[in-house]
Motif scaffolding. Structure first.
Motif, PDB file in Angstrom:
ATOM      1  N   LEU A 193       0.857  -1.185   0.000  1.00 31.67           N
ATOM      2  CA  LEU A 193       0.000   0.000   0.000  1.00 31.67           C
ATOM      3  C   LEU A 193       0.891   1.232   0.000  1.00 31.67           C
ATOM      4  O   LEU A 193       1.764   1.379   0.864  1.00 31.67           O
ATOM      5  CB  LEU A 193      -0.910   0.004   1.234  1.00 31.67           C
ATOM      6  N   VAL A 194       0.701   2.105  -0.982  1.00 33.32           N
ATOM      7  CA  VAL A 194       1.538   3.304  -1.088  1.00 33.32           C
ATOM      8  C   VAL A 194       0.663   4.552  -1.144  1.00 33.32           C
ATOM      9  O   VAL A 194      -0.527   4.496  -1.484  1.00 33.32           O
ATOM     10  CB  VAL A 194       2.442   3.254  -2.349  1.00 33.32           C
ATOM     11  N   ARG A 195       1.300   5.682  -0.795  1.00 35.07           N
ATOM     12  CA  ARG A 195       0.651   6.983  -0.898  1.00 35.07           C
ATOM     13  C   ARG A 195       1.268   7.720  -2.086  1.00 35.07           C
ATOM     14  O   ARG A 195       2.500   7.827  -2.191  1.00 35.07           O
ATOM     15  CB  ARG A 195       0.841   7.797   0.374  1.00 35.07           C
ATOM     16  N   THR A 196       0.443   8.212  -2.960  1.00 32.74           N
ATOM     17  CA  THR A 196       0.883   8.965  -4.138  1.00 32.74           C
ATOM     18  C   THR A 196       0.128  10.289  -4.180  1.00 32.74           C
ATOM     19  O   THR A 196      -0.843  10.480  -3.424  1.00 32.74           O
ATOM     20  CB  THR A 196       0.604   8.176  -5.431  1.00 32.74           C
ATOM     21  N   PRO A 197       0.531  11.238  -5.033  1.00 35.67           N
ATOM     22  CA  PRO A 197      -0.223  12.497  -5.150  1.00 35.67           C
ATOM     23  C   PRO A 197      -1.688  12.266  -5.505  1.00 35.67           C
ATOM     24  O   PRO A 197      -2.547  13.095  -5.177  1.00 35.67           O
ATOM     25  CB  PRO A 197       0.512  13.238  -6.276  1.00 35.67           C
ATOM     26  N   ALA A 198      -1.978  11.137  -6.147  1.00 34.19           N
ATOM     27  CA  ALA A 198      -3.369  10.840  -6.531  1.00 34.19           C
ATOM     28  C   ALA A 198      -4.146  10.131  -5.433  1.00 34.19           C
ATOM     29  O   ALA A 198      -5.345   9.899  -5.581  1.00 34.19           O
ATOM     30  CB  ALA A 198      -3.384   9.985  -7.799  1.00 34.19           C
ATOM     31  N   GLY A 199      -3.456   9.790  -4.329  1.00 31.66           N
ATOM     32  CA  GLY A 199      -4.119   9.081  -3.237  1.00 31.66           C
ATOM     33  C   GLY A 199      -3.460   7.754  -2.947  1.00 31.66           C
ATOM     34  O   GLY A 199      -2.383   7.436  -3.463  1.00 31.66           O
ATOM     35  N   ARG A 200      -4.129   6.941  -2.124  1.00 32.56           N
ATOM     36  CA  ARG A 200      -3.587   5.631  -1.789  1.00 32.56           C
ATOM     37  C   ARG A 200      -3.777   4.659  -2.954  1.00 32.56           C
ATOM     38  O   ARG A 200      -4.773   4.717  -3.665  1.00 32.56           O
ATOM     39  CB  ARG A 200      -4.262   5.082  -0.527  1.00 32.56           C
ATOM     40  N   GLU A 201      -2.801   3.763  -3.075  1.00 32.54           N
ATOM     41  CA  GLU A 201      -2.828   2.811  -4.179  1.00 32.54           C
ATOM     42  C   GLU A 201      -2.226   1.496  -3.720  1.00 32.54           C
ATOM     43  O   GLU A 201      -1.289   1.480  -2.899  1.00 32.54           O
ATOM     44  CB  GLU A 201      -2.038   3.374  -5.359  1.00 32.54           C
ATOM     45  N   SER A 246      10.439   6.543  -8.164  1.00 35.82           N
ATOM     46  CA  SER A 246       9.577   6.246  -7.021  1.00 35.82           C
ATOM     47  C   SER A 246       8.161   5.951  -7.483  1.00 35.82           C
ATOM     48  O   SER A 246       7.606   6.665  -8.323  1.00 35.82           O
ATOM     49  CB  SER A 246       9.566   7.434  -6.049  1.00 35.82           C
ATOM     50  N   TRP A 247       7.585   4.895  -6.915  1.00 36.03           N
ATOM     51  CA  TRP A 247       6.187   4.562  -7.175  1.00 36.03           C
ATOM     52  C   TRP A 247       5.292   5.017  -6.027  1.00 36.03           C
ATOM     53  O   TRP A 247       4.096   4.745  -6.040  1.00 36.03           O
ATOM     54  CB  TRP A 247       6.037   3.054  -7.379  1.00 36.03           C
ATOM     55  N   GLY A 248       5.856   5.697  -5.038  1.00 32.28           N
ATOM     56  CA  GLY A 248       5.063   6.219  -3.938  1.00 32.28           C
ATOM     57  C   GLY A 248       5.683   5.903  -2.586  1.00 32.28           C
ATOM     58  O   GLY A 248       6.546   5.027  -2.463  1.00 32.28           O
ATOM     59  N   ASP A 249       5.252   6.650  -1.576  1.00 32.88           N
ATOM     60  CA  ASP A 249       5.691   6.397  -0.200  1.00 32.88           C
ATOM     61  C   ASP A 249       4.905   5.223   0.374  1.00 32.88           C
ATOM     62  O   ASP A 249       3.685   5.132   0.196  1.00 32.88           O
ATOM     63  CB  ASP A 249       5.440   7.624   0.679  1.00 32.88           C
ATOM     64  N   VAL A 250       5.602   4.335   1.073  1.00 32.35           N
ATOM     65  CA  VAL A 250       4.931   3.223   1.738  1.00 32.35           C
ATOM     66  C   VAL A 250       4.011   3.780   2.820  1.00 32.35           C
ATOM     67  O   VAL A 250       4.400   4.659   3.594  1.00 32.35           O
ATOM     68  CB  VAL A 250       5.955   2.247   2.346  1.00 32.35           C
ATOM     69  N   ASP A 251       2.787   3.284   2.839  1.00 30.82           N
ATOM     70  CA  ASP A 251       1.794   3.749   3.815  1.00 30.82           C
ATOM     71  C   ASP A 251       2.072   3.085   5.163  1.00 30.82           C
ATOM     72  O   ASP A 251       1.463   2.073   5.527  1.00 30.82           O
ATOM     73  CB  ASP A 251       0.385   3.420   3.335  1.00 30.82           C
TER      74      ASP A 251
END
Length: 296
Positions: A193-201, A246-251
């Motif tokens: 589960l990652v956090r991106t500018p578009a939201g959680r993914e 980067s594919w996003g920050d780990v939630d």
């Protein structure tokens, strides 16, 4: 209480036996045994359980060792400080630090410290397990997100966070597809589960390669065999150079490194000096400071 007998008791307790203590101190084993027996008689307490091959502290012995060991160390440090004019940091400093921080930062930190304080004999042990500071004789431990411990105090000196990264040549999975995952150790994890500018993914993953250190994980991800979850400080230069994306920050909660020491001990000059070294290296405690420290 006979302070010399008390010092002999702590020597034996620290080394785990009369023979080991005698060899370490260059003292007769019989003398240490007699003086500990005299201390037990004066206190009317049994401090050791004596077996055929094993010597173990009793509950009372452990309590005395934890308190007396720290007090005797402080007395020795005070005497040494007075003898040297009170302005020199000297003596033995034992530190336990986690694997990744040791691999990427402790060598440089330790070198800078002993250059600044040449009369300190610094020993750094690398391990991720939780150590018993008193029993194992550590003055300072560095730990990642430690559990609360009423017997320890300290300060947080670094913050980091996990990011999912991959080679630019590795396609990001879509529509229920999976991506090969490079992991530290063994895991049956199937999604991140990652956090991106578009939201959680959610990123669906297939465990592909298990490695024992995050430095190895980073190197494998750089080679393009899969995606990985890594501290941003470890990959920030790769991200800036375009070697990784980067594919996003780990939630997940941030990674926080703490420097800890026992509450029952006065803060020694050596520990205080090493805490100052950490503060000078990482004044704001940010991932960018750690990345710059690694690269410098």
């Amino acid at each position: 209480m006979d302070l010399l007998a008390l010092a002999d008791f702590t020597l034996v307790a620290r080394h785990g036996g009369f023979g080991k203590a005698a060899r370490a101190a260059g003292r007769p084993k019989a003398t240490l045994s007699r003086r500990v027996a005299e201390l037990e008689a004066s206190l009317n307490l049994r401090l050791f359980e004596r077996g055929a091959r094993v010597l173990k502290l009793t509950e009372e012995g452990r309590a005395l060792f934890e308190r007396a060991g720290a007090l005797l160390t402080e007395l020795e440090e005070t005497a040494a400080a007075i003898a040297s004019g009170g302005d020199r940091v000297r003596g033995r400093l034992r530190i336990s630090a986690p694997l990744l921080f040791s691999q990427i930062a402790m060598g440089k930190l330790a070198a800078g410290f002993v250059l600044k304080h040449p009369e300190v004999r610094l020993e750094v042990t690398t391990e991720d397990r939780t150590v018993d500071m008193i029993e194992e004789g550590f003055d300072l431990v560095i730990r990642v997100n430690p559990d609360p411990d009423e017997g320890l105090v300290g300060r947080a000196f670094l913050h980091d966070r996990l990011v999912v990264v991959a080679s630019p040549d590795l396609a990001r999975p879509t529509d229920g597809m999976t991506v090969p995952a490079v992991l530290r150790g063994r895991s049956d994890c199937t999604a991140w589960l990652v956090r991106t500018p578009a939201g959680r993914e959610t990123i669906e993953v297939e465990p592909f390669l298990g490695l024992s250190s995050l430095v190895m994980v980073r190197d494998a991800v750089r080679a393009g065999v899969g995606a990985g979850r890594l501290p941003v400080s470890l990959v920030s230069h790769d991200l800036a150079a375009g070697r990784l994306i980067s594919w996003g920050d780990v939630d997940a909660p941030d990674i926080v490194l703490w420097a800890l020491y026992p509450t029952r001990r006065l803060l020694s000059a050596r520990v205080s000096a090493f805490l100052d070294q950490l503060k000078q290296a990482f004044p704001d405690g940010t991932p960018d400071e750690l990345a710059s420290f690694i690269a410098g």
